[in-house]
Design a protein around this motif. Structure first.
Motif, PDB file in Angstrom:
ATOM      1  N   ILE A 195      65.717  23.792   2.985  1.00  0.00           N
ATOM      2  CA  ILE A 195      65.861  23.109   4.275  1.00  0.00           C
ATOM      3  C   ILE A 195      64.973  23.745   5.349  1.00  0.00           C
ATOM      4  N   ASP A 196      64.841  25.063   5.306  1.00  0.00           N
ATOM      5  CA  ASP A 196      64.085  25.774   6.330  1.00  0.00           C
ATOM      6  C   ASP A 196      62.571  25.593   6.199  1.00  0.00           C
ATOM      7  N   CYS A 197      62.103  25.066   5.077  1.00  0.00           N
ATOM      8  CA  CYS A 197      60.658  24.846   4.900  1.00  0.00           C
ATOM      9  C   CYS A 197      60.240  23.599   5.663  1.00  0.00           C
ATOM     10  N   SER A 198      59.207  23.731   6.445  1.00  0.00           N
ATOM     11  CA  SER A 198      58.740  22.593   7.241  1.00  0.00           C
ATOM     12  C   SER A 198      57.928  21.607   6.417  1.00  0.00           C
ATOM     13  N   ASP A 199      57.287  22.069   5.352  1.00  0.00           N
ATOM     14  CA  ASP A 199      56.564  21.164   4.467  1.00  0.00           C
ATOM     15  C   ASP A 199      56.635  21.676   3.035  1.00  0.00           C
ATOM     16  N   SER A 200      56.213  20.843   2.114  1.00  0.00           N
ATOM     17  CA  SER A 200      56.364  21.144   0.689  1.00  0.00           C
ATOM     18  C   SER A 200      55.585  22.377   0.265  1.00  0.00           C
ATOM     19  N   GLU A 201      54.473  22.648   0.896  1.00  0.00           N
ATOM     20  CA  GLU A 201      53.643  23.782   0.476  1.00  0.00           C
ATOM     21  C   GLU A 201      54.358  25.118   0.661  1.00  0.00           C
ATOM     22  N   GLU A 202      55.319  25.168   1.582  1.00  0.00           N
ATOM     23  CA  GLU A 202      56.052  26.407   1.834  1.00  0.00           C
ATOM     24  C   GLU A 202      57.188  26.634   0.845  1.00  0.00           C
ATOM     25  N   CYS A 203      57.565  25.592   0.108  1.00  0.00           N
ATOM     26  CA  CYS A 203      58.793  25.634  -0.699  1.00  0.00           C
ATOM     27  C   CYS A 203      58.464  25.991  -2.152  1.00  0.00           C
ATOM     28  N   ALA A 204      58.756  27.214  -2.532  1.00  0.00           N
ATOM     29  CA  ALA A 204      58.391  27.707  -3.857  1.00  0.00           C
ATOM     30  C   ALA A 204      59.111  26.957  -4.968  1.00  0.00           C
ATOM     31  N   ILE A 205      60.436  26.747  -4.822  1.00  0.00           N
ATOM     32  CA  ILE A 205      61.183  26.095  -5.891  1.00  0.00           C
ATOM     33  C   ILE A 205      60.743  24.647  -6.073  1.00  0.00           C
ATOM     34  N   PHE A 206      60.436  23.967  -4.984  1.00  0.00           N
ATOM     35  CA  PHE A 206      59.963  22.589  -5.058  1.00  0.00           C
ATOM     36  C   PHE A 206      58.644  22.517  -5.809  1.00  0.00           C
ATOM     37  N   ASN A 207      57.711  23.361  -5.445  1.00  0.00           N
ATOM     38  CA  ASN A 207      56.389  23.352  -6.094  1.00  0.00           C
ATOM     39  C   ASN A 207      56.479  23.736  -7.557  1.00  0.00           C
ATOM     40  N   ASP A 208      57.356  24.674  -7.859  1.00  0.00           N
ATOM     41  CA  ASP A 208      57.527  25.110  -9.242  1.00  0.00           C
ATOM     42  C   ASP A 208      58.027  23.965 -10.118  1.00  0.00           C
ATOM     43  N   ILE A 209      59.036  23.236  -9.636  1.00  0.00           N
ATOM     44  CA  ILE A 209      59.607  22.135 -10.407  1.00  0.00           C
ATOM     45  C   ILE A 209      58.607  20.986 -10.534  1.00  0.00           C
ATOM     46  N   CYS A 210      57.944  20.650  -9.442  1.00  0.00           N
ATOM     47  CA  CYS A 210      56.966  19.554  -9.474  1.00  0.00           C
ATOM     48  C   CYS A 210      55.812  19.867 -10.422  1.00  0.00           C
ATOM     49  N   SER A 211      55.341  21.099 -10.395  1.00  0.00           N
ATOM     50  CA  SER A 211      54.236  21.491 -11.277  1.00  0.00           C
ATOM     51  C   SER A 211      54.657  21.412 -12.737  1.00  0.00           C
ATOM     52  N   LEU A 212      55.866  21.892 -13.028  1.00  0.00           N
ATOM     53  CA  LEU A 212      56.359  21.842 -14.399  1.00  0.00           C
ATOM     54  C   LEU A 212      56.462  20.396 -14.881  1.00  0.00           C
ATOM     55  N   TYR A 213      56.935  19.523 -14.015  1.00  0.00           N
ATOM     56  CA  TYR A 213      57.053  18.116 -14.396  1.00  0.00           C
ATOM     57  C   TYR A 213      55.668  17.481 -14.573  1.00  0.00           C
ATOM     58  N   GLN A 214      54.823  17.611 -13.583  1.00  0.00           N
ATOM     59  CA  GLN A 214      53.516  16.950 -13.620  1.00  0.00           C
ATOM     60  C   GLN A 214      52.637  17.471 -14.749  1.00  0.00           C
ATOM     61  N   ASP A 215      52.656  18.772 -14.962  1.00  0.00           N
ATOM     62  CA  ASP A 215      51.751  19.386 -15.948  1.00  0.00           C
ATOM     63  C   ASP A 215      52.284  19.330 -17.374  1.00  0.00           C
ATOM     64  N   HIS A 216      53.599  19.185 -17.538  1.00  0.00           N
ATOM     65  CA  HIS A 216      54.153  19.321 -18.888  1.00  0.00           C
ATOM     66  C   HIS A 216      55.151  18.219 -19.272  1.00  0.00           C
ATOM     67  N   PHE A 217      56.177  17.977 -18.460  1.00  0.00           N
ATOM     68  CA  PHE A 217      57.226  17.039 -18.850  1.00  0.00           C
ATOM     69  C   PHE A 217      56.788  15.575 -18.764  1.00  0.00           C
ATOM     70  N   LYS A 218      55.972  15.247 -17.797  1.00  0.00           N
ATOM     71  CA  LYS A 218      55.626  13.845 -17.529  1.00  0.00           C
ATOM     72  C   LYS A 218      54.974  13.178 -18.730  1.00  0.00           C
ATOM     73  N   SER A 219      54.074  13.876 -19.373  1.00  0.00           N
ATOM     74  CA  SER A 219      53.346  13.304 -20.507  1.00  0.00           C
ATOM     75  C   SER A 219      54.211  13.182 -21.757  1.00  0.00           C
ATOM     76  N   GLY A 220      55.295  13.946 -21.792  1.00  0.00           N
ATOM     77  CA  GLY A 220      56.145  13.943 -22.974  1.00  0.00           C
ATOM     78  C   GLY A 220      55.723  14.945 -24.029  1.00  0.00           C
ATOM     79  N   LYS A 221      54.570  15.596 -23.836  1.00  0.00           N
ATOM     80  CA  LYS A 221      54.137  16.602 -24.803  1.00  0.00           C
ATOM     81  C   LYS A 221      55.093  17.799 -24.820  1.00  0.00           C
ATOM     82  N   VAL A 222      55.653  18.101 -23.662  1.00  0.00           N
ATOM     83  CA  VAL A 222      56.723  19.098 -23.576  1.00  0.00           C
ATOM     84  C   VAL A 222      58.012  18.340 -23.276  1.00  0.00           C
TER      85      VAL A 222
END
Length: 393
Positions: A195-222
């Motif tokens: 909540i305290d992050c003003s934008d997504s770039e400041e939010c470590a957990i958000f970026n971590d989850i999004c990166s994991l999804y975009q780079d690995h889960f989205k394609s279905g290879k992982v």
């Protein structure tokens, strides 16, 4: 897209009861727990989300304190296990909690009805509680009313697998002596950081989850998530997490994440071969709690190739050596996230469980699935009732 998703996550934290409940006062739950002060044991009847969260907290408390759990969970319709537990309990010194959100969970109702057959003279009015919705066609509520039991409302906007921060998880935990305020504070800290992050770039957990999804889960290879904790105390947490990810994200044939639980170092001797030598379709969550306990340093009375290497070290040293080595080799196979906790108290569970809530809600948004329903399991429930009907006839 990323900024919109981040705004969505912050809005959900504000709007969804699964998040809002961690900001509620725990005094009513603590007062409710006083009902069982004089009980030597408390039996909790529930299955799935009605039991896994509370059981995780209760058994974690028992293992950290070295005491036998005072709160016992009866989850499965395994008659031998059920009878073995009940036979060890004195009805005059035992409390009962029955949990089912819908009030129509067949396993829970069958187990409780069986207890009623065995304990016909039990004081249900003063020593038993039902936690269920105040809804129509609620069999548990009607049964509890017939026994003059106290009925506590299960929040209708919180599904069972998301209920650990509500009365469902916190009441058994409070009875067992868990510091539920510390547990909830750790969860609030996770949300506050977002909540305290003003934008997504400041939010470590958000970026971590999004990166994991975009780079690995989205394609279905992982499509598999290995949850590997280096602590026996987190085995029940892993069972809870398996349900959360399975029921929340397994909704379409085109997307799903299969959670796999493992305990280090034990499962290095069974599953690590598959993780390293099998298909590269896995992501890994490694959890390492650092215990503030003494660890005896060993000195072998004889020489040996391995014995000499163990000399001058303790159990914790060997655990960390194996954990670090496993992380190093897993990184060659797939994405690895490492979560190290300097304190192994219940705040660790509050942090882990809330991180999992955030991850499930966010991945569901990215994958365009509903994390809060479980339509596929309804068919098997209907068929099971048909089998019962046919057996009786």
């Amino acid at each position: 897209m990323i900024s919109e998703t981040f705004r969505y996550l912050k809005e959900e934290i504000t709007n969804l009861d699964i998040f809002k409940v961690v900001f509620e006062d725990t005094t009513p739950i603590k007062n409710l727990a006083q009902k069982f002060t004089d009980c030597e044991k408390v039996l909790v009847f529930g299955t799935g989300g009605s039991s896994l969260g509370g059981k995780c907290l209760v058994n974690f408390q028992a293992m950290t304190t070295g005491c036998d759990p005072r709160v016992l969970f009866i989850e499965n319709v395994d008659v031998l296990h059920f009878l073995n537990i009940v036979k060890r309990c004195d009805p005059k010194k035992t409390g009962v909690i029955v949990i089912s959100k819908s009030g129509r969970t067949t396993e829970t109702l069958m187990l409780f009805l069986t207890l009623c057959e065995i304990w016909k003279d039990f004081d249900y009015a003063h020593k038993a509680i039902a936690i269920t919705e105040f809804s129509e066609n609620n069999d548990l509520r009607m049964l509890a009313e017939s026994k003059k039991m106290e009925i506590i409302e299960h929040n209708p906007r919180i599904g069972g697998r998301f209920s650990v921060f509500s009365v469902v998880g916190l009441l058994p935990a409070s009875i067992a002596g868990v510091d539920i305020d510390l547990f909830k504070q750790a969860a609030r800290d996770v949300l506050k950081d977002i909540i305290d992050c003003s934008d997504s770039e400041e939010c470590a957990i958000f970026n971590d989850i999004c990166s994991l999804y975009q780079d690995h889960f989205k394609s279905g290879k992982v499509n598999e998530l290995v949850i590997m904790a280096y602590s026996d105390m987190l085995e029940d947490y892993e069972k809870w997490a398996v349900q959360l990810f399975s029921e929340s994200l397994g909704k379409t044939e085109n997307f799903g994440i299969t959670p796999i639980r493992a305990i280090g170092t034990v499962d290095q001797h069974s599953m690590l071969q598959l993780f390293l030598g099998g298909p590269p379709n896995k992501a890994f969550n490694i959890i390492i709690p650092l215990y503030e306990t003494s660890s005896f340093v060993v000195n072998s009375p004889i020489h040996g190739r391995i014995l000499d290497q163990l000399n001058g070290h303790g159990i914790k040293d060997l655990l960390m050596a194996h954990a670090k080595a496993t992380i190093d080799v897993l990184k060659k196979k797939g994405p690895v996230r490492v979560n190290i906790f300097k304190e192994s108290n219940v705040s660790m569970l509050g942090n882990l469980m809330m991180q999992d809530f955030v991850e499930v809600v966010l991945i569901a948004k990215l994958a365009e699935v509903n994390p809060f329903d479980q339509p596929a399991v309804e068919e098997s429930k209907k068929i099971a009732m048909e089998y019962l009907k046919n057996q009786r006839s």
